[in-house]
Design an enzyme around this catalytic site. Structure first.
Site, PDB file in Angstrom:
ATOM      1  N   GLU A  28      -6.282   8.423  17.288  1.00  0.00           N
ATOM      2  CA  GLU A  28      -6.718   9.931  17.338  1.00  0.00           C
ATOM      3  C   GLU A  28      -7.654  10.121  16.375  1.00  0.00           C
ATOM      4  O   GLU A  28      -8.808  10.549  16.353  1.00  0.00           O
ATOM      5  CB  GLU A  28      -5.623  10.723  17.435  1.00  0.00           C
ATOM      6  CG  GLU A  28      -4.801  10.669  19.116  1.00  0.00           C
ATOM      7  CD  GLU A  28      -4.002   9.533  18.895  1.00  0.00           C
ATOM      8  OE1 GLU A  28      -3.455   9.233  17.812  1.00  0.00           O
ATOM      9  OE2 GLU A  28      -3.324   9.171  19.999  1.00  0.00           O
ATOM     10  N   GLN A  37       0.894  -1.118   0.029  1.00  0.00           N
ATOM     11  CA  GLN A  37      -0.020  -0.057  -0.040  1.00  0.00           C
ATOM     12  C   GLN A  37       1.002   1.268  -0.001  1.00  0.00           C
ATOM     13  O   GLN A  37       1.623   1.451   1.066  1.00  0.00           O
ATOM     14  CB  GLN A  37      -0.665   0.030   1.159  1.00  0.00           C
ATOM     15  CG  GLN A  37      -1.805   1.062   1.309  1.00  0.00           C
ATOM     16  CD  GLN A  37      -2.273   1.324   2.785  1.00  0.00           C
ATOM     17  OE1 GLN A  37      -1.545   0.726   3.900  1.00  0.00           O
ATOM     18  NE2 GLN A  37      -3.438   1.996   2.902  1.00  0.00           N
ATOM     19  N   SER A  76       4.762  -1.275   4.383  1.00  0.00           N
ATOM     20  CA  SER A  76       4.996  -2.582   4.542  1.00  0.00           C
ATOM     21  C   SER A  76       5.105  -3.567   3.422  1.00  0.00           C
ATOM     22  O   SER A  76       4.188  -3.427   2.381  1.00  0.00           O
ATOM     23  CB  SER A  76       3.665  -3.082   5.574  1.00  0.00           C
ATOM     24  OG  SER A  76       3.541  -2.326   6.392  1.00  0.00           O
ATOM     25  N   GLU A 103      -9.203  -1.824   5.486  1.00  0.00           N
ATOM     26  CA  GLU A 103      -7.871  -1.929   6.103  1.00  0.00           C
ATOM     27  C   GLU A 103      -8.191  -2.143   7.454  1.00  0.00           C
ATOM     28  O   GLU A 103      -7.802  -3.048   8.525  1.00  0.00           O
ATOM     29  CB  GLU A 103      -7.086  -0.770   5.984  1.00  0.00           C
ATOM     30  CG  GLU A 103      -5.602  -0.821   6.893  1.00  0.00           C
ATOM     31  CD  GLU A 103      -4.629   0.132   6.320  1.00  0.00           C
ATOM     32  OE1 GLU A 103      -5.025   0.986   5.755  1.00  0.00           O
ATOM     33  OE2 GLU A 103      -3.513  -0.250   6.710  1.00  0.00           O
ATOM     34  N   SER A 120       1.158   6.642   2.444  1.00  0.00           N
ATOM     35  CA  SER A 120       1.755   7.416   3.347  1.00  0.00           C
ATOM     36  C   SER A 120       2.969   8.222   2.843  1.00  0.00           C
ATOM     37  O   SER A 120       3.616   7.269   2.109  1.00  0.00           O
ATOM     38  CB  SER A 120       2.116   6.753   4.772  1.00  0.00           C
ATOM     39  OG  SER A 120       1.016   6.338   5.459  1.00  0.00           O
TER      40      SER A 120
HETATM   41  C1  LIG Z   1       3.640  -0.826  11.463  1.00  0.00           C
HETATM   42  C2  LIG Z   1       3.084   0.129  10.671  1.00  0.00           C
HETATM   43  C3  LIG Z   1       2.935  -0.212   9.074  1.00  0.00           C
HETATM   44  C4  LIG Z   1       2.449   0.868   8.485  1.00  0.00           C
HETATM   45  N1  LIG Z   1       2.244   0.271   7.049  1.00  0.00           N
HETATM   46  C5  LIG Z   1       1.884   1.316   6.056  1.00  0.00           C
HETATM   47  C6  LIG Z   1       1.834   0.696   4.718  1.00  0.00           C
HETATM   48  O1  LIG Z   1       1.903  -0.343   4.283  1.00  0.00           O
HETATM   49  N2  LIG Z   1       1.377   1.560   3.635  1.00  0.00           N
HETATM   50  C7  LIG Z   1       1.217   3.018   4.298  1.00  0.00           C
HETATM   51  O2  LIG Z   1       0.903   3.939   3.179  1.00  0.00           O
HETATM   52  N3  LIG Z   1       1.332   3.415   5.374  1.00  0.00           N
HETATM   53  C8  LIG Z   1       1.734   2.467   6.433  1.00  0.00           C
HETATM   54  N4  LIG Z   1       1.761   2.914   7.636  1.00  0.00           N
HETATM   55  C9  LIG Z   1       1.628   4.418   7.990  1.00  0.00           C
HETATM   56  C10 LIG Z   1       0.534   4.704   8.888  1.00  0.00           C
HETATM   57  O3  LIG Z   1      -0.531   4.735   8.041  1.00  0.00           O
HETATM   58  C11 LIG Z   1       0.709   6.208   9.236  1.00  0.00           C
HETATM   59  O4  LIG Z   1       1.920   6.260  10.293  1.00  0.00           O
HETATM   60  C12 LIG Z   1      -0.423   6.948   9.975  1.00  0.00           C
HETATM   61  O5  LIG Z   1      -1.590   7.243   9.119  1.00  0.00           O
HETATM   62  C13 LIG Z   1       0.203   8.242  10.760  1.00  0.00           C
HETATM   63  O6  LIG Z   1       0.562   9.234   9.948  1.00  0.00           O
HETATM   64  P1  LIG Z   1       2.205   9.660  10.448  1.00  0.00           P
HETATM   65  O7  LIG Z   1       3.008   8.766  10.712  1.00  0.00           O
HETATM   66  O8  LIG Z   1       2.573  10.478   9.403  1.00  0.00           O
HETATM   67  O9  LIG Z   1       1.860  10.370  11.804  1.00  0.00           O
HETATM   68  P2  LIG Z   1       1.237  11.886  11.628  1.00  0.00           P
HETATM   69  O10 LIG Z   1       0.003  12.009  10.791  1.00  0.00           O
HETATM   70  O11 LIG Z   1       2.167  13.038  11.595  1.00  0.00           O
HETATM   71  O12 LIG Z   1       0.704  12.111  13.293  1.00  0.00           O
HETATM   72  C14 LIG Z   1       1.398  12.117  14.471  1.00  0.00           C
HETATM   73  C15 LIG Z   1       0.391  12.324  15.648  1.00  0.00           C
HETATM   74  O13 LIG Z   1      -0.298  13.220  15.556  1.00  0.00           O
HETATM   75  C16 LIG Z   1      -1.635  12.971  15.492  1.00  0.00           C
HETATM   76  N5  LIG Z   1      -2.689  13.468  14.802  1.00  0.00           N
HETATM   77  C17 LIG Z   1      -2.353  13.968  13.459  1.00  0.00           C
HETATM   78  N6  LIG Z   1      -3.397  14.745  12.921  1.00  0.00           N
HETATM   79  C18 LIG Z   1      -4.451  14.628  14.097  1.00  0.00           C
HETATM   80  C19 LIG Z   1      -5.685  15.156  14.130  1.00  0.00           C
HETATM   81  N7  LIG Z   1      -6.450  15.629  13.227  1.00  0.00           N
HETATM   82  N8  LIG Z   1      -6.420  15.232  15.321  1.00  0.00           N
HETATM   83  C20 LIG Z   1      -5.922  14.430  16.397  1.00  0.00           C
HETATM   84  N9  LIG Z   1      -4.750  13.823  16.274  1.00  0.00           N
HETATM   85  C21 LIG Z   1      -3.879  14.094  15.250  1.00  0.00           C
HETATM   86  C22 LIG Z   1      -1.491  11.513  15.302  1.00  0.00           C
HETATM   87  O14 LIG Z   1      -2.878  10.643  15.750  1.00  0.00           O
HETATM   88  C23 LIG Z   1      -0.582  11.073  15.829  1.00  0.00           C
HETATM   89  O15 LIG Z   1      -0.413  10.631  17.185  1.00  0.00           O
HETATM   90  C24 LIG Z   1       2.273   2.044   8.722  1.00  0.00           C
HETATM   91  C25 LIG Z   1       2.435   2.408  10.052  1.00  0.00           C
HETATM   92  C26 LIG Z   1       3.055   1.559  10.738  1.00  0.00           C
HETATM   93  C27 LIG Z   1       3.271   2.102  12.459  1.00  0.00           C
END
Ligand SMILES: Cc1cc2nc3c(=O)[nH]c(=O)nc-3n(C[C@H](O)[C@H](O)[C@H](O)COP(=O)(O)OP(=O)(O)OC[C@H]3O[C@@H](n4cnc5c(N)ncnc54)[C@H](O)[C@@H]3O)c2cc1C
Length: 398
Positions: free
Chosen positions: A368, A117, A152, A235, A120
């Site tokens: 969140e 996928q 992933s 998902e 991100s």
């Molecule tokens: C083990 C693992 C596997 C993954 N696999 C994939 C994959 O295969 N493909 C893929 O595309 N992605 C993947 N991801 C990514 C995952 O979808 C993102 O990490 C996730 O959507 C959060 O985005 P970010 O890391 O940019 O954090 P951010 O969006 O920067 O968020 C940081 C913090 O701020 C909080 N936050 C942000 N906006 C808000 C809001 N509006 N209100 C309240 N709180 C908020 C979040 O909850 C979080 O605690 C994976 C992540 C993990 C941990």
């Protein structure tokens, strides 16, 4: 009294026995067996005829799987192709053309082609619609450039579910288009990202003028957000709505740890275990109800609740297990940088489960964000005011 569903399940079990009579699992190559099972409509019975199924209720799948398992037949190793089965397949089914369904679904189900996928990005996670990866028209197809992250299983993937910006001049949600991307071409570079567990289960993916045929577009140009919603809803169900027997999964491990460590038991821990057991049972039964609702069509935002509960339970259960095991649990079993081709909480020590479960409240949408979805789209509470301060795609080349 036999219900209609009982009758259908009995009919399916008979179909499996007839199929096995002509396809002795031990006497034929695994892949050939799985392809034949797909062609017989016994892969996923809720899919349409001709695409591995028979258009039946999803709840009948268990009877088919049990019959194959009892005969010692090979399965398609679902842990290895979780993104394909749980996310790519329902998206292709809902938005793909007939040609795409026929091209992609069979090798996806047999495990010949692994899907990942590509959503991100470094600047777009929770704010997914702000992504900057750009797809531009190139003759009859597209060229894609940008960077994806946390992808992933990209290191073993044949195809990627790609969300890219095709129009930077319209509001951010309207400028996205969804594609199936060939991960094996030269414009795709996959680099490992080591995570807390020591493993590199996910990756960063660099796209440099990677080619996509227009026939590999899923949904209309500019409709990517709608298609992506289908992937994300599925998902959350795939992560949080799995079928488990009573006391199966992580609660089973926690209960086993309770028996293994009588020296560590305290009334406080006993109380915690009972509460966790009850929570796990409620989650299991709620998951069963969710899957029944799913039989009727594409999942709605309700799956977000199952995913939030799954993440919290996994984190609480793994912490409980670690606490019971005492100092021994702090010796981590294996910190080798491996690039696994599947993810499982089993077959590793409690330390791994504790560390890996941290990611459960991030992957597939953070807790969140999912609470926001539940508040607004399930409970109908007023929406929070939105601010669009971070718009990296505004500077993209036109
Ligand atoms: C083990 C693992 C596997 C993954 N696999 C994939 C994959 O295969 N493909 C893929 O595309 N992605 C993947 N991801 C990514 C995952 O979808 C993102 O990490 C996730 O959507 C959060 O985005 P970010 O890391 O940019 O954090 P951010 O969006 O920067 O968020 C940081 C913090 O701020 C909080 N936050 C942000 N906006 C808000 C809001 N509006 N209100 C309240 N709180 C908020 C979040 O909850 C979080 O605690 C994976 C992540 C993990 C941990």
């Amino acid at each position: 009294m036999l219900t209609e569903a009982d009758g259908q399940a009995a009919g399916l079990r008979q179909q499996v026995r007839d199929f096995l009579a002509g396809h002795e699992p031990a006497a034929m190559p695994r892949l050939e067996f799985l392809r034949a099972r797909f062609d017989a409509g016994l892969a996923w019975v809720h899919y349409p005829a001709g695409l591995g199924g028979q258009g039946l209720s999803r709840s009948l799948q268990g009877a088919v799987d049990a019959e194959f398992a009892a005969a010692g037949a090979p399965d398609n190793n679902p842990a290895r192709i979780g993104i394909g089965l749980g996310m790519a397949a329902p998206t292709i089914l809902a938005f793909g053309t007939q040609e795409q369904k026929e091209r992609w679904l069979r090798p996806l189900w047999t495990g010949e082609e692994v899907w990942c996928q590509l959503f991100s990005e470094p600047g777009a996670g929770s704010d997914l619609a702000g992504l900057a990866t750009r797809a531009v028209r190139d003759g009859t197809g597209w060229r894609v450039s940008g960077q994806k992250v946390w992808t992933s299983i990209a290191h073993v993937a044949r195809w990627g579910l790609l969300l890219a910006r095709t129009d930077p001049d319209v509001p951010k949600h309207a400028g996205l288009t969804y594609f199936g991307l060939d991960m094996t071409q030269p414009g795709v570079e996959v680099r490992p990202l080591r995570q807390l567990t020591g493993e590199a289960e996910f990756n960063e993916v660099f796209l440099t003028a990677a080619a996509v045929a227009d026939t590999d577009r899923l949904g209309a140009v500019g409709e990517g957000w709608r298609v992506a919603q289908a992937t994300l809803m599925n998902e959350r169900i795939a992560i949080g709505g799995g079928a488990l027997p009573r006391e199966g999964g992580m609660i089973g491990l926690a209960a086993a740890a309770w028996w293994e460590h009588p020296e560590a038991r305290t009334p406080g821990l006993h109380d915690r275990l009972i509460r966790l057991w009850a929570d796990a049972e409620v989650a299991r039964l709620a998951g069963a109800r969710l899957r029944q609702q799913l039989a009727a069509g594409q999942p709605g935002p309700e799956g977000s609740a199952a995913k939030v509960v799954f993440a919290r339970l996994n984190q609480d259960l793994s912490a409980f297990e670690l606490e019971l095991a005492g100092a021994a649990a702090l010796a981590y079993d294996d910190w080798t940088l491996r690039r696994p081709d599947s993810v499982s909480f089993f077959g590793r020590g409690p330390g791994y489960r504790y560390l890996r479960s941290r990611g459960n409240s991030i992957e597939g949408g953070t807790s969140e964000i999912l609470r926001g979805i539940i508040a607004e789209r399930v409970l109908g509470l007023p929406a929070e005011p939105r601010t669009d301060t971070k718009v990296p795609w505004k500077d993209l080349p036109r």
